[in-house]
Write an enzyme that holds these catalytic residues in place. Structure first.
Site, short mmCIF file in Angstrom:
data_model
loop_
_atom_site.label_atom_id
_atom_site.label_comp_id
_atom_site.label_asym_id
_atom_site.label_seq_id
_atom_site.Cartn_x
_atom_site.Cartn_y
_atom_site.Cartn_z
N THR A 125 47.17 34.82 67.80
CA THR A 125 48.43 34.08 67.83
C THR A 125 48.24 32.61 67.51
O THR A 125 47.17 32.04 67.77
CB THR A 125 49.05 34.21 69.24
OG1 THR A 125 50.10 33.26 69.38
CG2 THR A 125 48.04 33.95 70.34
N ASP A 126 49.32 31.99 67.02
CA ASP A 126 49.27 30.54 66.77
C ASP A 126 49.16 29.73 68.07
O ASP A 126 48.81 28.55 68.04
CB ASP A 126 50.51 30.08 65.97
CG ASP A 126 51.84 30.33 66.66
OD1 ASP A 126 51.85 30.90 67.78
OD2 ASP A 126 52.88 29.96 66.08
N GLU A 127 49.44 30.37 69.20
CA GLU A 127 49.43 29.62 70.46
C GLU A 127 48.04 29.10 70.82
O GLU A 127 47.91 28.19 71.64
CB GLU A 127 49.95 30.48 71.61
CG GLU A 127 51.37 30.95 71.35
CD GLU A 127 52.22 31.09 72.60
OE1 GLU A 127 51.74 30.75 73.69
OE2 GLU A 127 53.36 31.52 72.46
N TYR A 151 48.11 32.62 79.04
CA TYR A 151 48.15 33.62 77.95
C TYR A 151 47.38 33.11 76.74
O TYR A 151 46.50 33.79 76.19
CB TYR A 151 49.60 33.94 77.57
CG TYR A 151 49.73 34.50 76.19
CD1 TYR A 151 49.22 35.76 75.87
CD2 TYR A 151 50.34 33.76 75.16
CE1 TYR A 151 49.32 36.27 74.58
CE2 TYR A 151 50.44 34.27 73.87
CZ TYR A 151 49.92 35.52 73.59
OH TYR A 151 50.00 36.01 72.31
N SER A 154 43.71 33.02 77.18
CA SER A 154 43.06 34.35 77.13
C SER A 154 42.89 34.80 75.68
O SER A 154 41.88 35.41 75.32
CB SER A 154 43.83 35.38 77.95
OG SER A 154 45.05 35.72 77.31
N LYS A 155 43.87 34.50 74.83
CA LYS A 155 43.77 34.88 73.42
C LYS A 155 42.69 34.04 72.72
O LYS A 155 41.93 34.54 71.88
CB LYS A 155 45.11 34.73 72.71
CG LYS A 155 46.18 35.70 73.16
CD LYS A 155 45.86 37.16 72.88
CE LYS A 155 46.00 37.54 71.43
NZ LYS A 155 45.75 39.01 71.24
N ARG A 274 59.87 25.78 81.34
CA ARG A 274 58.57 26.47 81.51
C ARG A 274 57.50 25.40 81.70
O ARG A 274 57.42 24.48 80.87
CB ARG A 274 58.33 27.27 80.23
CG ARG A 274 56.95 27.86 80.08
CD ARG A 274 56.75 28.40 78.67
NE ARG A 274 57.36 29.69 78.47
CZ ARG A 274 57.42 30.32 77.29
NH1 ARG A 274 56.92 29.75 76.20
NH2 ARG A 274 57.97 31.50 77.18
N PRO A 275 56.65 25.51 82.72
CA PRO A 275 55.57 24.51 82.83
C PRO A 275 54.60 24.61 81.65
O PRO A 275 54.29 25.71 81.20
CB PRO A 275 54.87 24.86 84.15
CG PRO A 275 55.50 26.08 84.68
CD PRO A 275 56.63 26.50 83.80
N HIS A 277 55.10 23.82 78.63
CA HIS A 277 55.83 24.36 77.47
C HIS A 277 55.44 23.63 76.18
O HIS A 277 55.67 22.43 76.04
CB HIS A 277 57.33 24.18 77.75
CG HIS A 277 58.22 24.99 76.86
ND1 HIS A 277 59.57 25.07 77.09
CD2 HIS A 277 57.98 25.74 75.78
CE1 HIS A 277 60.12 25.85 76.17
NE2 HIS A 277 59.18 26.26 75.36
O1 DAU Z 1 53.77 31.97 68.78
C1 DAU Z 1 53.40 33.31 68.92
C2 DAU Z 1 53.72 33.72 70.32
O2 DAU Z 1 55.12 33.78 70.41
C3 DAU Z 1 53.10 35.02 70.75
O3 DAU Z 1 51.71 34.89 70.76
C4 DAU Z 1 53.55 35.37 72.14
O4 DAU Z 1 53.05 36.61 72.52
C5 DAU Z 1 55.05 35.39 72.19
O5 DAU Z 1 55.46 35.61 73.51
C6 DAU Z 1 55.63 34.10 71.65
O6 DAU Z 1 55.47 33.01 72.57
P1 DAU Z 1 56.67 32.00 72.90
O7 DAU Z 1 56.45 31.46 74.26
O8 DAU Z 1 56.91 31.07 71.80
O9 DAU Z 1 57.89 33.07 72.90
P2 DAU Z 1 59.12 33.27 73.86
O10 DAU Z 1 59.99 34.30 73.22
O11 DAU Z 1 58.73 33.49 75.27
O12 DAU Z 1 59.86 31.87 73.79
C7 DAU Z 1 60.30 31.31 72.56
C8 DAU Z 1 60.92 29.97 72.87
O13 DAU Z 1 62.14 30.18 73.61
C9 DAU Z 1 60.07 29.06 73.72
O14 DAU Z 1 60.27 27.71 73.34
C10 DAU Z 1 60.61 29.28 75.13
C11 DAU Z 1 62.08 29.51 74.89
N1 DAU Z 1 62.75 30.40 75.89
C12 DAU Z 1 62.22 31.63 76.09
C13 DAU Z 1 62.78 32.47 77.01
C14 DAU Z 1 62.19 33.85 77.26
C15 DAU Z 1 63.89 29.96 76.55
O15 DAU Z 1 64.39 28.83 76.34
N2 DAU Z 1 64.44 30.81 77.47
C16 DAU Z 1 63.94 32.05 77.75
O16 DAU Z 1 64.49 32.76 78.61
#
Ligand code: DAU
Length: 337
Positions: A125-127, A151, A154-155, A274-275, A277
């Site tokens: 992942t890019d993370e 996360y 770990s990757k 999110r902490p 973030h």
């Molecule tokens: O970048 C690749 C990664 O993308 C993958 O490696 C991860 O497995 C995948 O979970 C994803 O990580 P993110 O943290 O970017 O994805 P997420 O969908 O959790 O969140 C996307 C953005 O939206 C992030 O800025 C947090 C925000 N968010 C997310 C959720 C779930 C919100 O504002 N509210 C939410 O309820």
């Protein structure tokens, strides 16, 4: 070719299994998946009966199982998707991430080494690169690793283990790193499916912080095509980034979802951030384009709308995965926000 695809019942893994069987119908795919909360047999219902497909329930941490499968199925390549992937869950409890993402990868590498399996692809992942500021150029493969969530750490650790097994033992491994995926069958803990389903249920849409975090979005099938090219043409020991140059702030996507579903903006609810973030991710995929001949094919808004529509039409799919475990997680994470 005989492939062991691990985590093939998850979101990206299931799209990859289908992609591989469609584009290489002479291949055999063995799908090893532990069916944890996000693995779902329904994701592969349409191909489950094919004679060249086999599902095995089990963990990538089970060395004896992985080794016997690789021997009995005469596996030529391992493609590892199996992982705990949700950042917020890793903040609640990092240990399953360490166990599966690092420990499981180590098990696969040990088997690849012992049996001299000719090909290994680690889906990452890019993370692992950490956050960019607004002015930084998109990240290429030479950037240092700076993971910020358990996360991501770990990757990154798993990627480094892959590197070490290549350098030390000659395991012919490549690592792929991708941006945020979207598409059908994504578990409703991630941004897009969570917002779509909450909107469909007229529930608040929880936006972290100011909602102006940036992600670089790619349609899942474009990612699968990249992984497949890396499997075929990637140089052992190399890393390949896959991103579609679709940087969007979260709020823009959320508003699109609400508009598409004809739901009011008043459903948006700003919640505690999110902490740790990461503000922005973006990848430079020049190497994959030049060496693998890869390029993404899907238009962002068209594929986003098709994805939203998929959730509209598959209520039974998402109601079935939003079990007691999901509610427990949802309450634990969103309850206090
Ligand atoms: O970048 C690749 C990664 O993308 C993958 O490696 C991860 O497995 C995948 O979970 C994803 O990580 P993110 O943290 O970017 O994805 P997420 O969908 O959790 O969140 C996307 C953005 O939206 C992030 O800025 C947090 C925000 N968010 C997310 C959720 C779930 C919100 O504002 N509210 C939410 O309820």
């Amino acid at each position: 070719m005989n492939l062991l695809v691990t985590g093939g019942c998850g979101f990206i893994g299931s799209h990859y299994v289908r992609y591989r069987l469609t584009h290489h119908p002479g291949d055999r795919v063995v799908n090893l998946d532990a069916l944890t909360y996000s693995g779902n047999l329904a994701n592969l219902e349409d191909i489950a009966d094919r004679p060249n497909y086999r599902f095995v329930r089990g963990s990538i941490c089970d060395r004896a199982l992985v080794e016997s499968l690789c021997r009995s199925e005469r596996i030529d390549a391992i493609v590892n998707f199996a992982a705990h992937t949700h950042v917020d869950r890793s903040i609640l409890d990092a240990s399953p991430f360490v166990e599966t993402n690092i420990g499981g990868t180590l098990t696969l590498l040990d088997v690849a080494r012992a049996l001299q399996i000719p090909r290994y692809v680690q889906v990452s992942t890019d993370e692992v690169y950490g956050a960019l500021t607004a002015d930084d150029p998109p990240t290429d493969e030479r950037a240092p690793l700076a993971p910020n969530s358990p996360y991501a750490a770990s990757k990154a650790a798993a990627d480094l283990m892959v590197r070490a097994y290549h350098v030390t033992y000659g395991v012919p491994a490549v690592v792929t790193r991708c941006t945020n995926n979207y598409g059908p069958c994504q578990f409703p803990e991630k941004l897009i499916p969570l917002m779509v389903i909450n909107a469909l249920n007229d529930k608040p849409l929880p936006v972290y912080g100011d909602g102006r975090y940036v992600r670089d979005w790619i349609y899942v099938v474009d990612h699968c095509e990249g992984i497949d090219l890396a499997l075929q043409k990637g140089r052992p020991g190399e890393i390949y980034n896959f991103g579609a140059s679709n940087e969007r702030v979260n709020l823009e996507i959320i508003e699109r979802i609400l508009d598409y579903l004809n739901k009011p903006r008043s459903l948006i609810q700003y919640v505690k951030d999110r902490p740790g973030h990461d503000r922005r991710y973006a990848l430079n995929s020049g190497k994959a384009r030049a060496e693998l001949g890869w390029s993404p094919r899907h238009d962002f808004y068209a594929a986003l709308e098709a994805t939203i529509q998929w959730y509209v039409e598959h209520r039974a799919w998402w109601e079935a995965v939003m079990t007691g475990e999901y509610q427990k997680y949802y309450d634990a994470w969103y309850g206090g926000r």
